[in-house]
Structures are given as structure tokens and as C-alpha cells.
Scaffold this active site. Structure first.
Site, PDB file in Angstrom:
ATOM      1  N   GLN A  79       0.817  -1.213   0.000  1.00 60.69           N
ATOM      2  CA  GLN A  79       0.000   0.000   0.000  1.00 60.69           C
ATOM      3  C   GLN A  79       0.854   1.268   0.000  1.00 60.69           C
ATOM      4  OE1 GLN A  79      -2.999  -1.451   3.323  1.00 60.69           O
ATOM      5  NE2 GLN A  79      -3.861   0.217   2.144  1.00 60.69           N
ATOM      6  N   HIS A  80       0.205   2.380  -0.311  1.00 59.88           N
ATOM      7  CA  HIS A  80       0.721   3.747  -0.115  1.00 59.88           C
ATOM      8  C   HIS A  80       1.788   4.194  -1.115  1.00 59.88           C
ATOM      9  CE1 HIS A  80      -1.355   3.390   3.677  1.00 59.88           C
ATOM     10  NE2 HIS A  80      -0.480   2.524   4.154  1.00 59.88           N
ATOM     11  N   ASP A 241      -2.267  -5.007  -0.114  1.00 62.91           N
ATOM     12  CA  ASP A 241      -1.886  -6.310   0.438  1.00 62.91           C
ATOM     13  C   ASP A 241      -2.654  -6.650   1.715  1.00 62.91           C
ATOM     14  OD1 ASP A 241      -0.559  -4.356   1.936  1.00 62.91           O
ATOM     15  OD2 ASP A 241       1.429  -5.207   1.631  1.00 62.91           O
TER      16      ASP A 241
END
Length: 497
Positions: A79-80, A241
Site C-alpha cells: 500500500q501507499h 496487500d
């Protein structure tokens, strides 16, 4: 018989699993390592081209006869991360990752421009924390102005791999929650936070559309040929994820608590309503299955035990004998394992601290135990916030690389005082992506089964890897955890700036 595949693009490796829904078994799996570029300012970056190379390598390692039977696949991704793409689809700069803390000042700038932390949480349900995608935009504008000027689309890592597979630019609600711009209550982008990120540019023009959970896309002929897949393969939306690990562990109904022991550590629980903390004690994310996924994330987990093992010249696989040679609490040795800075507790400029050294505990075995305990205590710190908000759990489902370690499973059971179960499929995120693909494929064909039905049918626990709390050890860990909290209180002013 048809098969489904799940792709998990993590920080340390990219994995592919192929699942047979009829036989309820994995028929193939492959993994390829990924390199991480680090800098002293806290930058943590990867080249998206390396993800594609790893993807090709994984599918090339799978029997062509297996690949020919794959009907659908989905991607799980860290992520991110921020993948800047131009109008032609070319990547403009390395991807800044979830563990990148070089943009902590930009987090403050964005929230100040939005009216402060409380106002930011009111707008989106989350503060803008170090590592979130939003803060990477002003950083890029300052440090990579040419890339920022040519930016056409903001993609997350999982979005980028979907783009490589389908040629289409889209995202989904779970992963989009981690940008810092999505109002998780309404599932819409916050115009105010986008403006606070860059008042000179309408960043909404750079955001891909948000695809519905059940959507499927066709694979491009070029991608199918490169991966050795049928041209008829369908690509489901996938997700972050953690969201895919929720599917792969059955955390798609209320009351389930999952802990992931990977490079980062996470705790998350499914909810059918938004779960927002006014103080931002946890991430109030959407799930990728139509609900919400309140989540605690620590930025230092298996990376810490791995670094300790490397420093003393032994393999992490040898860690068990070091744990067996040392008592709970590591004879007073405490590690605050904030090697990458930290998100929980919120110390983006934090550093690792080793305290309580004496002539008896200054050994590799004690330091390795202190690292594993410290990573677990950081997750317990986040869990306490969940419990303080009234959430209740009866057991923990463990996933991620650390779940393969029997000693760590027992440590978690003892520290949290809860039974620990482990799914039979250890690659929770990749397996969850495969199940998401299976559900979407069935949905497209008129199957009325819910994602919870699919998870209930295919997620099984491994009874041989369960752990139950031991009262004597639990008491020793409670004392050691209290010591950890005292040291945390002591060092917090040093790293809060």
C-alpha cells in the site's frame, strides 16, 4: 478445470500462487526477490520496472500447462506507494514506498493547510501519516519537478501492475484509502485534502477512476503473451496487500482479527460500518470487499529480526535456537525496533533503541529475542487502542512470513493472551487475491455467492500450527511489555521533534 492466480507485489519479493478451486489446493507458486533503495533522509524506493521483471520471472517458473488453465487473476500490492505515470503510460521516477519517511514534513504541511489533524480526520477519516501517498506529491514537486510537471496519473503499486496487465488506469476503495485523500465514510475523494496537497493544481485530474469490487478487465495481448497466459484471462480489481490478506484469511465478516508478520506488521479487523478514531489511533481504511478494515500498521517487523540475524552472521531460520536459549523478557533487554521510523506509535523520525544492556544479556541470542519481542510489543500497543475503543476478539489469525515461525506464534499467543490460528495457505495476500479473482469470475457468470461465502469455502486453518497462551510466560511478557512502554515514553520526546 479452470485455475485462478494471485499476485502479491511486496517490499522484499513478488509472489505468484495458482489455485485449483475444485481440488482446493495450490498447484503452483513462484517468488522473485526485489531490491529496495534506501537513503539517509528516510527515502525508500523501488523501480516499477523491477516489479514487471519479477512478474515475468514468476510466471516463467510455472509450468506452461498450468498457466494455460488460468481463467482469472488479481493483484495484491504494498500500500501507499506512489508511481508517477505520464500521459503515454511511462513511469517518471522511482516509486516511493509505504516505508518511506522522507516526506514527514509534507504530512504536517498538508494537514496544516487542511486545518489541522482533527480537521483532516473529519474530512477523510484518517490523518496524513508518514508513508501515505498524499505526502509524496509535494515532495516530488520540490525534489523532482520535471516528473511532477509531466505527471498525468497517480498510481499505487497494485494499480500500476493492473495497468501493465490491462492497459487501463483504475484503483479500488481499499487501496485508495491509504492515499490519505479518500473519505472512507463516503468512499469519495476529498476535494479539500487534494487542494491542501497542492493548491496550484487540481490533483483530481490525476486520479484514476475507482473501480467497483466486482469489475473485471481483459488482459492485453502483449501481457498475455509475455506471461504465457491465455488471451481470455480476466483481471479482477485486486487491492492493497492488507485488504487481500483479509480475504485470504477469512477476515471478511465482523469479529475476526488478523495479524500479519511481514516486513511491516499489521493488525486488522473487518467491519460492516466505518470505524474512525477521532485521534487517528488506527487507520480507518475501506476493505476491498465492500466493508471497512480498521488497521494498525507498524513499519518494522520481520525486517528487524532479519537485520539482527544478518548483523551476527546467522540465518533467521536459526533464530529459534536463540529464542529457546533465552527467557521471556530477554533478561531485561528492550529493543524499540524503529529502524524505518515508525507509524504505530507515530514516530516517523524514530530510530531503533537497545536498552537495558548488561554483562549477562549482551549476546546475539538476547538481542535477537529483544528484536522479536519489540516488534510484537509494537503491535500490542496498537491492539490496546482497538480494545480501548471497545473492540473485542476471541482469537488471532496469523499470516505473513513470521507466521511460519513456531516460536513467534507462541510469543504472540502469550503476549496477547489469545489463541493463535494459522491458515493452511501461508501466503495470505497472494491467496486472497486468487480468491478475489475466483469470486469476481463467478459473479460475472451469475453466481450469487458472496465473497464471505467464497472465503468460508476455501480458507482452512492448519491445526498443527495453532498456539495457545501459556499462563507463566504470559505473566513474564506482561512485565516485559510494561518495561517496553516505559522506554517508549522516555524516548518519544527525542523523536517527536
Amino acid at each position: 478445470m479452470e485455475l485462478v492466480a494471485g499476485i502479491d507485489a511486496g517490499t522484499q519479493s513478488l509472489k505468484v500462487v495458482v489455485y485449483d478451486p475444485e481440488g482446493r489446493s495450490l498447484v503452483a507458486s513462484a517468488s522473485a526477490p526485489l531490491q529496495l533503495t534506501s537513503a539517509a533522509d528516510g527515502s525508500r524506493e523501488q523501480r516499477p520496472a523491477d516489479w514487471v521483471t519479477a512478474l515475468h520471472a514468476c510466471f516463467a517458473a510455472i509450468d506452461p500447462a498450468v498457466r494455460s488453465r488460468i481463467a482469472a487473476l488479481a493483484v495484491s500490492g504494498q500500500q501507499h506507494g506512489f508511481v508517477p505515470v505520464d500521459a503515454a503510460g511511462e513511469v517518471l521516477a522511482p516509486a516511493k514506498l509505504w516505508c518511506d519517511t522522507s516526506t514527514s514534513a509534507e504530512c504536517v504541511q498538508i494537514m496544516d493547510a487542511a486545518g489541522g489533524t482533527a480537521r483532516t480526520i473529519a474530512l477523510a477519516g484518517n490523518p496524513v501519516l508518514a508513508g501515505y501517498t498524499a505526502s509524496k506529491l509535494p515532495w516530488t514537486k520540490t525534489h523532482r519537478p520535471d516528473a511532477y510537471a509531466r505527471l498525468a496519473t497517480i498510481l499505487l503499486p497494485h494499480d500500476y501492475l493492473n495497468f501493465v496487465l490491462t492497459g487501463e488506469r483504475f484503483c479500488e476503495y481499499g487501496d485508495a484509502s491509504g492515499t490519505g485523500w479518500l473519505d472512507v465514510r463516503t468512499r469519495t475523494w476529498s476535494a479539500e485534502l487534494l487542494h491542501a496537497t497542492d493548491p496550484q493544481r487540481d490533483l483530481a485530474d490525476c486520479l484514476p477512476r475507482i473501480a467497483a469490487t466486482e469489475e473485471m478487465f481483459g488482459i492485453t495481448p502483449a501481457a498475455a503473451a509475455a506471461l504465457g497466459l491465455p488471451a481470455s484471462v480476466k483481471v479482477a480489481v485486486g487491492g492493497g496487500d492488507n485488504m487481500m490478506a483479509a480475504v485470504g484469511t477469512g477476515c471478511v465478516v465482523p469479529g475476526r482479527l488478523v495479524m500479519s508478520l511481514g516486513t511491516s506488521g499489521t493488525l486488522f479487523a473487518f467491519s460492516d460500518t466505518p470505524v474512525v478514531d477521532p485521534a487517528g489511533a488506527w487507520a480507518a481504511f475501506c476493505s476491498s470487499t465492500g466493508g471497512w478494515l480498521p488497521l494498525i500498521c507498524t513499519m518494522n517487523c520481520t525486517v528487524v529480526t532479519g537485520q539482527v540475524a544478518d548483523a551476527f552472521g546467522f540465518s533467521s531460520r536459526e533464530g529459534d535456537r536463540h529464542l529457546q536459549a533465552t527467557p521471556p523478557g530477554a533478561d531485561g533487554l528492550v529493543m524499540l525496533p524503529f529502524l524505518n521510523g515508525e507509524r504505530t506509535p507515530d514516530l516517523p523520525q524514530g530510530k531503533g533503541v537497545l536498552a537495558g544492556l548488561d554483562t549477562t544479556n549482551m549476546t546475539p541470542a538476547h538481542i535477537y529475542r529483544a528484536a522479536m519481542e519489540g516488534a510484537t510489543y509494537a503491535l500490542k500497543y496498537g491492539y490496546d487502542a482497538f480494545v480501548g475503543a471497545g473492540m473485542q476478539f476471541e482469537r488471532i489469525v496469523l499470516t505473513g512470513g513470521g507466521s511460519n515461525n513456531a516460536q513467534w506464534r507462541q510469543l504472540v499467543a502469550d503476549v496477547f493472551g489469545l489463541p493463535v490460528d494459522v491458515p493452511a495457505q501461508s501466503e495470505g495476500a497472494a491467496f486472497g487475491a486468487a480468491l478475489q479473482a475466483l469470486w469476481a469470475l463467478g459473479h460475472g457468470r451469475g453466481d450469487a455467492a458472496s465473497i464471505a461465502d467464497v472465503a468460508d469455502r476455501h480458507v482452512a486453518l492448519d491445526p498443527l500450527r495453532s498456539a495457545r497462551p501459556d499462563t507463566a510466560r504470559a505473566e513474564a511478557y506482561a512485565t516485559a511489555y510494561a518495561r517496553f512502554l516505559r522506554h517508549l515514553d522516555a524516548i518519544t520526546p527525542l523523536y517527536r521533534g
